[in-house]
Enzyme design. Structure first.
Site, PDB file in Angstrom:
ATOM      1  N   LYS A 127     -18.885   4.651 -13.130  1.00 46.68           N
ATOM      2  CA  LYS A 127     -18.201   3.363 -13.038  1.00 46.68           C
ATOM      3  C   LYS A 127     -17.061   3.436 -12.015  1.00 46.68           C
ATOM      4  O   LYS A 127     -16.935   2.592 -11.142  1.00 46.68           O
ATOM      5  CB  LYS A 127     -17.676   2.997 -14.433  1.00 46.68           C
ATOM      6  CG  LYS A 127     -16.930   1.695 -14.491  1.00 46.68           C
ATOM      7  CD  LYS A 127     -16.566   1.362 -15.933  1.00 46.68           C
ATOM      8  CE  LYS A 127     -15.536   0.238 -15.944  1.00 46.68           C
ATOM      9  NZ  LYS A 127     -15.131  -0.159 -17.278  1.00 46.68           N
ATOM     10  N   GLU A 132     -16.278  15.608 -12.663  1.00 45.26           N
ATOM     11  CA  GLU A 132     -17.557  16.287 -12.950  1.00 45.26           C
ATOM     12  C   GLU A 132     -18.683  15.656 -12.118  1.00 45.26           C
ATOM     13  O   GLU A 132     -19.501  16.345 -11.500  1.00 45.26           O
ATOM     14  CB  GLU A 132     -17.915  16.169 -14.436  1.00 45.26           C
ATOM     15  CG  GLU A 132     -17.025  16.952 -15.386  1.00 45.26           C
ATOM     16  CD  GLU A 132     -15.845  16.137 -15.890  1.00 45.26           C
ATOM     17  OE1 GLU A 132     -15.433  15.161 -15.204  1.00 45.26           O
ATOM     18  OE2 GLU A 132     -15.312  16.490 -16.963  1.00 45.26           O
ATOM     19  N   GLY A 161     -17.615   1.863 -20.087  1.00 43.43           N
ATOM     20  CA  GLY A 161     -18.560   2.954 -19.812  1.00 43.43           C
ATOM     21  C   GLY A 161     -19.549   3.179 -20.937  1.00 43.43           C
ATOM     22  O   GLY A 161     -20.768   3.280 -20.719  1.00 43.43           O
ATOM     23  N   ARG A 162     -19.045   3.234 -22.169  1.00 49.40           N
ATOM     24  CA  ARG A 162     -19.943   3.557 -23.298  1.00 49.40           C
ATOM     25  C   ARG A 162     -20.760   2.354 -23.755  1.00 49.40           C
ATOM     26  O   ARG A 162     -21.510   2.440 -24.732  1.00 49.40           O
ATOM     27  CB  ARG A 162     -19.133   4.161 -24.454  1.00 49.40           C
ATOM     28  CG  ARG A 162     -17.925   3.349 -24.879  1.00 49.40           C
ATOM     29  CD  ARG A 162     -16.987   4.153 -25.769  1.00 49.40           C
ATOM     30  NE  ARG A 162     -15.752   3.428 -26.062  1.00 49.40           N
ATOM     31  CZ  ARG A 162     -14.683   3.413 -25.292  1.00 49.40           C
ATOM     32  NH1 ARG A 162     -14.687   4.060 -24.145  1.00 49.40           N
ATOM     33  NH2 ARG A 162     -13.595   2.761 -25.648  1.00 49.40           N
ATOM     34  N   GLU A 212     -14.928   7.451 -29.231  1.00 46.53           N
ATOM     35  CA  GLU A 212     -14.091   7.055 -28.097  1.00 46.53           C
ATOM     36  C   GLU A 212     -13.577   5.626 -28.320  1.00 46.53           C
ATOM     37  O   GLU A 212     -12.528   5.251 -27.816  1.00 46.53           O
ATOM     38  CB  GLU A 212     -14.878   7.156 -26.770  1.00 46.53           C
ATOM     39  CG  GLU A 212     -13.963   7.328 -25.561  1.00 46.53           C
ATOM     40  CD  GLU A 212     -14.704   7.587 -24.251  1.00 46.53           C
ATOM     41  OE1 GLU A 212     -15.301   6.653 -23.706  1.00 46.53           O
ATOM     42  OE2 GLU A 212     -14.671   8.728 -23.756  1.00 46.53           O
ATOM     43  N   HIS A 234     -33.184  21.684 -42.904  1.00 43.91           N
ATOM     44  CA  HIS A 234     -33.282  23.147 -42.962  1.00 43.91           C
ATOM     45  C   HIS A 234     -32.063  23.795 -42.315  1.00 43.91           C
ATOM     46  O   HIS A 234     -32.109  24.968 -41.942  1.00 43.91           O
ATOM     47  CB  HIS A 234     -34.584  23.602 -42.304  1.00 43.91           C
ATOM     48  CG  HIS A 234     -35.773  23.077 -43.044  1.00 43.91           C
ATOM     49  ND1 HIS A 234     -36.343  23.730 -44.108  1.00 43.91           N
ATOM     50  CD2 HIS A 234     -36.455  21.906 -42.913  1.00 43.91           C
ATOM     51  CE1 HIS A 234     -37.348  23.007 -44.592  1.00 43.91           C
ATOM     52  NE2 HIS A 234     -37.423  21.894 -43.882  1.00 43.91           N
ATOM     53  N   LYS A 264      -7.666  15.632 -18.639  1.00 51.76           N
ATOM     54  CA  LYS A 264      -8.068  15.537 -17.222  1.00 51.76           C
ATOM     55  C   LYS A 264      -6.903  15.943 -16.327  1.00 51.76           C
ATOM     56  O   LYS A 264      -7.073  16.700 -15.370  1.00 51.76           O
ATOM     57  CB  LYS A 264      -8.456  14.087 -16.885  1.00 51.76           C
ATOM     58  CG  LYS A 264      -9.770  13.610 -17.432  1.00 51.76           C
ATOM     59  CD  LYS A 264     -10.048  12.196 -16.887  1.00 51.76           C
ATOM     60  CE  LYS A 264     -11.163  11.503 -17.629  1.00 51.76           C
ATOM     61  NZ  LYS A 264     -11.318  10.100 -17.275  1.00 51.76           N
TER      62      LYS A 264
HETATM   63  O1  F6P Z   1     -13.388  10.306 -19.598  1.00 49.45           O
HETATM   64  C1  F6P Z   1     -13.957   9.317 -20.356  1.00 49.45           C
HETATM   65  C2  F6P Z   1     -14.723   8.357 -19.512  1.00 49.45           C
HETATM   66  O2  F6P Z   1     -13.853   7.522 -18.839  1.00 49.45           O
HETATM   67  C3  F6P Z   1     -15.701   7.563 -20.342  1.00 49.45           C
HETATM   68  O3  F6P Z   1     -15.123   6.500 -20.983  1.00 49.45           O
HETATM   69  C4  F6P Z   1     -16.725   7.218 -19.335  1.00 49.45           C
HETATM   70  O4  F6P Z   1     -17.921   6.802 -19.945  1.00 49.45           O
HETATM   71  C5  F6P Z   1     -16.850   8.522 -18.593  1.00 49.45           C
HETATM   72  O5  F6P Z   1     -15.540   9.023 -18.556  1.00 49.45           O
HETATM   73  C6  F6P Z   1     -17.434   8.446 -17.220  1.00 49.45           C
HETATM   74  O6  F6P Z   1     -16.703   7.610 -16.385  1.00 49.45           O
HETATM   75  P1  F6P Z   1     -17.300   7.111 -15.027  1.00 49.45           P
HETATM   76  O7  F6P Z   1     -18.495   6.288 -15.299  1.00 49.45           O
HETATM   77  O8  F6P Z   1     -16.209   6.311 -14.376  1.00 49.45           O
HETATM   78  O9  F6P Z   1     -17.662   8.316 -14.195  1.00 49.45           O
END
Ligand code: F6P
Length: 532
Positions: free
Chosen positions: A194, A200, A252-253, A338, A369, A497
């Site tokens: 987003k 990452e 995002g979620r 979250e 199990h 972060k």
């Molecule tokens: O660090 C949490 C977060 O902001 C989530 O809410 C989000 O889904 C994820 O990181 C990834 O964010 P982005 O889509 O901006 O890379």
């Protein structure tokens, strides 16, 4: 309002709810929406408790907040944003306005562009340097990974497009393993972020670009971006024709319904993806119109509130007896935790009750199990949420599916009924006697009276899958409104972060660890001594 509920709980907490369970209660304490049935009869909620719980929704203004969400008011107050993931599946709905402008034309235009692109990938009209696309690698994390990754597994029986892989972790093990299995000349890389700043994702995207550039001349042509940040996607070198944008009113979620769902659409095709959206839309309509006493998201929410905030059970196990939903618990962990893992109310005051529960789980029967021992005999009560389909997709193996269903129903029964000492004694009376019989019998006692709900549906089709995920989204919404918090921000992820960015040069050895806490210095020393 919490005092009355807690007093009611105190008055009924010793009762064995099995004693209330006749067929009348089973009908009264279940509800259906479309193809889905929720049974919450195996809980200690009675008519009075339910009335008190549903009254919470009125007292906290859930209906007004719900309508405000659907009509684009900025209910995400700490970020000043609307919350409109529902617009992404508003296929037959009317206009939805944000700041006086209808967002639907753009939403539908992007969906149409996604469909055209996806069908070109699937037909081979769009190809890589080496020919038809064989593999799609979605690089994203959190909401830009969990939804489509969970969805591609859930929809495996409908997967007739290229193979889909998901890379999320910055751990190089993740991307290295995926790229090893792909041919760069026939791979499409989707960078899903987003913000297009997530460390990452951007690190993995650069690694994928370097990998592809060893074999492919025009690397940019095999990259797609899904993002709200058009300037940053251009900077990365992705042509605007392969950028699928969305607005900041999609959290995002909550984003798998739009561009972030592109990999799912590639896997199952445009039509099946539309069916998935239509299922969600049907749940939206139900959520907006059904009375609270028949409203699945509302009921699921109040059952959750009863168990967590009123009874004090701190976790919730999600147990899909549907192997294709194996990543649903992970997806729900982000959605629930979250969204509602917050200690401060919208107005800045401390939350008067605990925040949302710890959510966890694994598919049945595997969990049986592994950790069900604790669920049945441990000292903590873990409310369970079972999911089960009448039919699977393996018609030739339907007898196995029936065994799966029997296991699911047996577990909720066992949790409720338990086994008392007399019955336990009778189980081992032929092997032991005297004190040893007592000791052995006690180990075989199941306390029972442990609550669960069951969600049942005919079969996990794209439509039902859409219904299910929208149901969970709205449940989280209702819980958040009742708790009085903002379900749509996530400040709790920021501190880590910031500290990771500050520690990177320390780990790399270009900056001294001096001034950091002793434990961190000790760990850095150890890891550096071993080659970090
Ligand atoms: O660090 C949490 C977060 O902001 C989530 O809410 C989000 O889904 C994820 O990181 C990834 O964010 P982005 O889509 O901006 O890379």
């Amino acid at each position: 309002m919490w005092t009355t509920l807690k007093a009611h709980h105190a008055a009924v907490s010793d009762r064995r709810f099995e004693t209330m369970l006749d067929t009348g209660r089973a009908a009264d304490f279940s509800a259906t929406a479309g193809y889905m049935r929720l049974d919450y009869a195996k809980t200690n909620i009675d008519a009075e408790g339910r009335a008190l719980l549903l009254d919470l929704l009125n007292q906290t203004g859930v209906a007004a907040k719900r309508d405000a969400m659907f009509t684009g008011d900025p209910i995400n107050e700490t970020e000043g944003r609307a919350v409109l993931h529902t617009a992404l599946r508003n296929l037959d709905g009317g206009p939805v306005e944000v700041d006086g402008a209808d967002v639907m034309p753009d939403v539908l235009a992007t969906l149409a562009r996604m469909g055209e692109f996806v069908e070109a990938v699937r037909s081979g009209a769009y190809a890589g340097q080496g020919g038809r696309i064989t593999d799609v690698v979605n690089i994203g994390i959190g909401g830009s990974d969990l939804g489509p990754a969970m969805g591609v597994l859930a929809m495996a029986p409908y997967h007739d497009g290229p193979r889909c892989h998901f890379v999320s972790n910055v751990d190089p093990a993740d991307i290295a393993q995926v790229l090893r299995s792909c041919d760069p000349t026939t791979t499409l890389v989707i960078v899903a972020s987003k913000t297009f700043t997530t460390i990452e994702t951007m690190t993995n995207a650069r690694t994928a670009r370097a990998w592809m550039s060893q074999k492919v001349t025009n690397v940019g042509a095999q990259f797609v971006a899904l993002s709200t940040a058009a300037d940053k996607t251009a900077e990365f070198g992705i042509d605007p024709s392969r950028v699928f944008g969305f607005e900041d009113w999609v959290g995002g979620r909550y984003s798998m319904w739009g561009p972030i769902g592109l990999s799912l659409m590639v896997a199952i095709g445009r039509d099946a993806f539309h069916a998935f959206l239509r299922g969600a839309q049907a749940m939206d309509v139900h959520f907006r119109n059904a009375e609270w006493s028949e409203n699945l998201p509302a009921l699921l929410a109040v059952v959750g509130i009863w168990h967590n905030q009123v009874c004090g059970y701190t976790t919730r196990a999600v147990l899909p007896y549907d192997n294709n939903l194996s990543r649903l618990p992970a997806y729900l962990q982000q959605l629930e935790m979250e969204s509602n893992g917050k200690g401060v109310s919208m107005d800045g005051a401390d939350l008067p009750v605990p925040s949302g529960p710890v959510v966890w789980g694994e598919p049945g029967t595997n969990g049986q199990h592994a950790f069900y021992q604790l669920i049945h005999q441990g000292t903590r009560v873990v409310p369970c949420e079972f999911l089960v389909a009448a039919r699977g997709h393996e018609d030739a193996l339907h007898h196995q599916h029936q065994l799966l269903v029997a296991n699911c129903l047996a577990q909720s029964q066992a949790l409720m009924k338990g086994r008392d000492l007399d019955e336990a004694r009778s189980k081992v009376a032929d092997k032991f006697e005297g004190d040893e019989l007592e000791r052995q019998a006690r180990h075989r006692v199941f306390p029972g009276n442990r609550p669960s709900v069951t969600l049942a549906y005919p079969r996990l089709t794209p439509f039902v899958f859409g219904q299910l995920i929208a149901l969970y989204e709205h449940r989280v919404f209702v819980e958040g409104v009742v708790l009085g918090l903002n379900s749509y921000d996530q400040w709790g992820v920021e501190l880590g972060k910031e500290l990771a960015t500050a520690l990177q040069p320390v780990v790399e050895g270009t900056q001294s660890a001096a001034g950091k806490d002793g434990s961190t210095v000790g760990l850095v020393d150890f890891l550096q001594a071993h080659g970090v």
